[in-house]
Scaffold this active site. Structure first.
Site, PDB file in Angstrom:
ATOM      1  N   SER A  43       0.835  -1.192   0.000  1.00 46.30           N
ATOM      2  CA  SER A  43       0.000   0.000   0.000  1.00 46.30           C
ATOM      3  C   SER A  43       0.875   1.250   0.000  1.00 46.30           C
ATOM      4  CB  SER A  43      -0.954  -0.060   1.199  1.00 46.30           C
ATOM      5  OG  SER A  43      -1.999   0.859   1.078  1.00 46.30           O
ATOM      6  N   HIS A  67      -4.124  -1.504  -4.405  1.00 44.10           N
ATOM      7  CA  HIS A  67      -5.552  -1.769  -4.163  1.00 44.10           C
ATOM      8  C   HIS A  67      -6.387  -1.540  -5.423  1.00 44.10           C
ATOM      9  CE1 HIS A  67      -4.343  -1.866   0.004  1.00 44.10           C
ATOM     10  NE2 HIS A  67      -4.104  -0.569   0.054  1.00 44.10           N
TER      11      HIS A  67
END
Length: 268
Positions: free
Chosen positions: A143, A178
């Site tokens: 992330s 994501h």
């Protein structure tokens, strides 16, 4: 918005694994973390296990995040954490540079990419990591820990998803984690590429990771059979071209049957 640096230093050599999502903080499957451990060639720990340092800067040095990391790697690695809020507590009284260079793997957690970059630069950790990867320390992250290594990234560090064109520049182009895990990620990234807010780059689904070596993309791997990765580039007339990359699933049919897909992770 941050202003891009006037010039980018030479990209360092070495290996970097960038996770769009997954790993110990997002799934039960150990496949991506096992793959990361396999990259540690030196294994300098006293018991023959690789030394893995977790860097939770992006989450404000979350103690819960650190505990989950330690639990996930018990018996698999010699673990430690680097807390920039507690630099006086480095093991053995080592300074920042010596501590980082003593590791086999540096694993960066998720959270705020913007805050991570600001603190790393303030403490000089960005330059220490540049030296470390060139010396053989494997860098990795999920992330925000994916975003930070590239020239730029898509982030929600400021609230709504926005372009952050001020990454470390260890890897070329921009990044979007994501990609399938949050509904706005894909259209927002396309918009940023199409308008020129971000350079062409790479998007990775949750459960997918990109392995880089000496500044070149080696392969994409996944812990989930359906996880994908893409090259995203500006096209003609303001359009965007999205090209799927080959992805190697790290598991077996049994792993596929037990795959779980938890909700989106923390801010990036």
């Amino acid at each position: 918005m941050p202003v891009p640096p006037a010039s980018s230093p030479t990209r360092p050599s070495g290996e970097i694994l960038t996770l769009g999502g997954g790993g110990f903080s997002m799934e039960e499957s150990p496949l991506l973390d096992d793959f990361l451990l396999s990259l540690a060639s030196r294994r300098r720990g006293a018991d023959g296990l690789p030394r893995v340092c977790f860097v939770p800067t992006a989450s404000g040095d979350s103690t819960d995040y650190q505990a989950r990391f330690t639990a996930a790697f018990v018996g698999r690695a010699e673990t430690s954490t680097l807390q920039l809020f507690r630099l006086n507590e480095l093991p053995g009284g080592l300074d920042l540079r010596s501590f980082v260079l003593s590791q086999d793997i540096v694993y960066v957690g998720g959270g705020s990419t913007a805050n991570l970059l600001a603190l790393w630069r303030l403490h000089g950790l960005d330059e220490v990591l540049r030296e470390a990867v060139a010396a053989g320390v494997v860098l990795a992250g999920i992330s925000a820990g994916m975003n930070c290594w590239y020239d730029g990234s898509s982030t929600d560090s400021f609230g709504p998803l926005a372009a952050l064109p001020d990454g470390l520049g260890f890897l070329p182009g921009s990044a979007c984690p994501h990609y399938d895990g949050e509904a706005e990620r894909r259209p927002a990234y396309h918009r940023m590429i199409g308008t020129g807010e971000l350079p062409a780059g790479y998007a990775a689904d949750d459960g997918c990771a990109l392995l880089w070596r000496d500044g070149a993309l080696v392969e994409a791997v996944s812990s989930r059979p359906e996880a994908r990765a893409f090259r995203v580039e500006p096209g003609a007339a303001g359009q965007v071209t999205e090209t799927p990359l080959p992805v190697r699933f790290l598991g077996t049919s049994a792993d596929s049957a037990s795959d779980t897909r938890p909700g989106p992770g923390s801010a990036t």
